[in-house]
Scaffold this motif. Structure first.
Motif, PDB file in Angstrom:
ATOM      1  N   PHE A 370       0.850  -1.186   0.000  1.00 33.32           N
ATOM      2  CA  PHE A 370       0.000   0.000   0.000  1.00 33.32           C
ATOM      3  C   PHE A 370       0.890   1.241   0.000  1.00 33.32           C
ATOM      4  N   ASP A 371       0.660   2.113  -0.973  1.00 31.02           N
ATOM      5  CA  ASP A 371       1.526   3.274  -1.172  1.00 31.02           C
ATOM      6  C   ASP A 371       0.998   4.544  -0.528  1.00 31.02           C
ATOM      7  N   ALA A 372      -0.268   4.579  -0.165  1.00 29.03           N
ATOM      8  CA  ALA A 372      -0.863   5.770   0.430  1.00 29.03           C
ATOM      9  C   ALA A 372      -2.089   5.343   1.223  1.00 29.03           C
ATOM     10  N   VAL A 373      -2.476   6.177   2.191  1.00 24.63           N
ATOM     11  CA  VAL A 373      -3.589   5.851   3.086  1.00 24.63           C
ATOM     12  C   VAL A 373      -4.521   7.060   3.186  1.00 24.63           C
ATOM     13  N   ILE A 374      -5.827   6.795   3.150  1.00 28.36           N
ATOM     14  CA  ILE A 374      -6.826   7.834   3.395  1.00 28.36           C
ATOM     15  C   ILE A 374      -7.758   7.339   4.505  1.00 28.36           C
ATOM     16  N   ASP A 375      -7.836   8.103   5.572  1.00 33.72           N
ATOM     17  CA  ASP A 375      -8.681   7.783   6.725  1.00 33.72           C
ATOM     18  C   ASP A 375      -9.801   8.812   6.785  1.00 33.72           C
ATOM     19  N   LEU A 376     -11.037   8.372   6.538  1.00 32.23           N
ATOM     20  CA  LEU A 376     -12.195   9.257   6.557  1.00 32.23           C
ATOM     21  C   LEU A 376     -12.843   9.218   7.934  1.00 32.23           C
ATOM     22  N   PRO A 386       3.836  -1.025  14.137  1.00 25.54           N
ATOM     23  CA  PRO A 386       4.989  -0.218  13.738  1.00 25.54           C
ATOM     24  C   PRO A 386       4.575   1.089  13.088  1.00 25.54           C
ATOM     25  N   ALA A 387       5.526   1.990  12.937  1.00 32.62           N
ATOM     26  CA  ALA A 387       5.234   3.290  12.343  1.00 32.62           C
ATOM     27  C   ALA A 387       4.818   3.132  10.889  1.00 32.62           C
ATOM     28  N   LEU A 388       3.978   4.052  10.443  1.00 36.96           N
ATOM     29  CA  LEU A 388       3.593   4.086   9.044  1.00 36.96           C
ATOM     30  C   LEU A 388       4.749   4.623   8.206  1.00 36.96           C
ATOM     31  N   HIS A 389       4.813   4.159   6.966  1.00 34.68           N
ATOM     32  CA  HIS A 389       5.839   4.634   6.040  1.00 34.68           C
ATOM     33  C   HIS A 389       5.223   5.190   4.762  1.00 34.68           C
ATOM     34  N   GLN A 390       3.896   5.374   4.776  1.00 35.83           N
ATOM     35  CA  GLN A 390       3.196   5.878   3.597  1.00 35.83           C
ATOM     36  C   GLN A 390       2.591   7.246   3.917  1.00 35.83           C
ATOM     37  N   PRO A 391       2.456   8.121   2.920  1.00 38.46           N
ATOM     38  CA  PRO A 391       1.731   9.371   3.147  1.00 38.46           C
ATOM     39  C   PRO A 391       0.283   9.075   3.515  1.00 38.46           C
ATOM     40  N   VAL A 392      -0.242   9.849   4.451  1.00 36.35           N
ATOM     41  CA  VAL A 392      -1.597   9.641   4.968  1.00 36.35           C
ATOM     42  C   VAL A 392      -2.384  10.944   4.841  1.00 36.35           C
ATOM     43  N   LEU A 393      -3.632  10.823   4.417  1.00 35.94           N
ATOM     44  CA  LEU A 393      -4.583  11.928   4.487  1.00 35.94           C
ATOM     45  C   LEU A 393      -5.690  11.513   5.438  1.00 35.94           C
ATOM     46  N   ALA A 394      -5.863  12.275   6.520  1.00 34.79           N
ATOM     47  CA  ALA A 394      -6.937  12.018   7.486  1.00 34.79           C
ATOM     48  C   ALA A 394      -7.929  13.171   7.409  1.00 34.79           C
ATOM     49  N   LEU A 395      -9.154  12.876   6.972  1.00 31.77           N
ATOM     50  CA  LEU A 395     -10.223  13.871   6.963  1.00 31.77           C
ATOM     51  C   LEU A 395     -11.064  13.687   8.215  1.00 31.77           C
ATOM     52  N   THR A 396     -11.297  14.758   8.954  1.00 33.75           N
ATOM     53  CA  THR A 396     -12.063  14.649  10.193  1.00 33.75           C
ATOM     54  C   THR A 396     -13.102  15.751  10.269  1.00 33.75           C
TER      55      THR A 396
END
Length: 499
Positions: A370-376, A386-396
């Motif tokens: 997985f190259d990127a993560v989006i958390d809605l 472990p720590a994440l190594h991918q760019p993350v976008l968290a919308l809250t």
């Protein structure tokens, strides 16, 4: 303003007035019913003509509705008209029955006024109910591709089903794919919302309503809706390979809960794979017609529920990894699947809403594919390492006194430990259900769906995620932080700790 809404009964469309979420026959039935009440208060010369016209309009519209189907929202309108009808017709029929020389009797205004007001109030309930619980109208995808969709079912032979006691039961997931498709004829039949068939859509709709404590009939317009995708449409021509986006719904949610978002992404050249998680999703209809209903429930104890949620999140994360493996297999040469050779499984994002967002974070921790993560708006259940190594976008949504006090610290910890740049965007006016299709068909009450309007929430979610995916999967040049900050309050977490 008018929209065209497909109706499953005839495969055609019925125009509706967007502001009231009513079709022309429904709107005319309301006008006819109101005219029946108002006719009593008109001058005697105008009263007969208005009454006859009102009866004709109401009778015609009611007949049409009887053929195409009457929604429950129109029942108060029919009831109000039924009460008003005898009083509207009585002055027209009375001369035929009155003896010569006897004066005509007519109720005093102070006796008729309460009855007329009650009828108008009853009739007005119909448009209000139609506005509050409409047949959802899906936004037109803005990308250059048409959208196709299909549903697949995959079983993991190596993973036992932990929700059942059968040692031979293996974990099965149902996945809906939205993909760039060839443009079809203008009259192509659009995909049913919530299911492959009307029956599946109603099963899922009823299960979703029960999950939030609503009677199923309140949302009976939802399974009537059709989307902009076409089932099993041919994949877009050419040899372009499309980045892949996996999606996990919220707790008790279903694979179709973010259809507007999935169609928008597919129209911009992404393949979206959304999962049903059996025994967690509200209702999962299998290929053989069997239905698996949710078996997850909270206990009311915060610590116990957190432990349960962490376990359910782990199952979802494993589902996401398994589906990516299946997509890789589907894409390999030698398969005859229409998507073979068209999936770019070297560019993959994992996304989710609510608990699905937590599952996306966990899946990315465990699986470097997985190259990127989006958390809605998802609370980060489970371990922070472990720590994440991918760019993350968290919308809250906005943090308020009612927000779980553990939410922001846990989310901030996950983003701060990330070795890639991550973003948290707080969307003003958003509620938890803003980040799914809910605003399209639930009552527009800010605590429930936010204050961004019917289409505002889906638009913001699509625009921000498209900007993020373009930057992280397609490495498009541009100012990502600037693009995101246009939609809310942005916090950027850099891996070197700088602000």
């Amino acid at each position: 303003m008018w929209h065209r809404v497909p109706r499953p009964e005839d495969g055609g469309v019925t125009e509706i007035i967007a502001g009231l979420s009513m079709s022309p026959p429904e709107f005319l039935s309301v006008l006819g019913a109101v005219a029946l009440v108002v006719a009593r208060w008109l001058p005697p010369a105008a009263r007969p003509r208005v009454t006859i016209a009102a009866v004709a309009v109401f009778a015609l519209s009611a007949t049409v509705l009887g053929v195409v189907g009457i929604r429950w929202q129109l029942l108060p309108v029919l009831a109000g008209a039924a009460v008003a009808l005898p009083f509207a017709l009585s002055p027209l029929l009375r001369p035929l029955r009155r003896r010569p020389g006897r004066p005509a009797w007519r109720a005093r205004w102070w006796l008729a006024l309460p009855g007329s007001a009650a009828c108008v109030g009853l009739i007005a309930t119909g448009p209000v109910a139609a506005w509050a619980f409409p047949v959802p109208v899906f936004p037109e995808p803005s990308g250059s591709f048409a959208v196709g969709t299909r549903v697949v079912q995959w079983t993991d032979p190596h993973r036992p089903e932990t929700f059942t006691a059968d040692p031979d039961d293996r974990r099965t997931v149902v996945v809906q794919l939205w993909y760039p498709a060839q443009k079809g004829p203008a009259g192509a039949r659009r995909a049913q919302y919530l299911g492959r068939t009307e029956q599946e859509a109603r099963t899922v709709s009823d299960a979703l309503a029960r999950g939030v404590g609503l009677p199923g009939f309140l949302v009976d317009g939802v399974p009537q809706a059709r989307t902009h995708a076409v089932f099993n449409a041919p994949v877009s021509g050419g040899d372009e390979r499309f980045p892949v986006v996996l999606f996990s719904p919220g707790s008790g949610g279903v694979r179709t809960q973010n259809t507007a978002w999935a169609e928008e992404l597919a129209s911009h050249g992404y393949v979206v794979a959304a999962l049903d998680h059996p025994y967690d999703s509200a209702a999962v209809v299998l290929d053989d017609g069997g239905t698996i209903r949710t078996a997850t429930a909270s206990t009311g104890d915060r610590d116990a529920d957190e432990e349960l949620a962490a376990g359910w999140t782990a199952v979802r994360a494993a589902d996401l990894g398994f589906v990516l493996t299946q997509l890789e297999s589907l894409d390999r040469a030698g398969n005859t699947d229409p998507l073979t050779g068209r999936l770019d499984t070297g560019r993959v994002a994992v996304t989710g809403h609510s608990m699905g967002g937590a599952a996306a974070l966990q899946a990315a921790r465990q699986d470097p594919r997985f190259d990127a993560v989006i958390d809605l708006d998802g609370y980060p259940h489970g371990p922070a390492t472990p720590a994440l190594h991918q760019p993350v976008l968290a919308l809250t949504q906005a943090i308020t006194p009612s927000t779980d006090p553990r939410f922001l610290p846990r989310l901030t910890e996950a983003l701060a430990l990330d070795t890639a740049t991550s973003y948290r965007l707080t969307v003003p006016g958003a509620a938890h259900l803003t980040f799914m299709d809910g605003p399209l068909y639930l009552p527009p009450v800010p605590p429930i769906v936010g204050s961004l309007g019917r289409a505002g929430g889906p638009h913001i979610v699509a625009a921000t995620t498209l900007a993020f995916l373009a930057a992280t999967l397609r490495h498009a040049p541009g100012d990502l932080a600037g693009a995101l900050s246009a939609y809310g309050n942005l916090s950027v977490h850099h891996p070197d700790g700088r602000p």
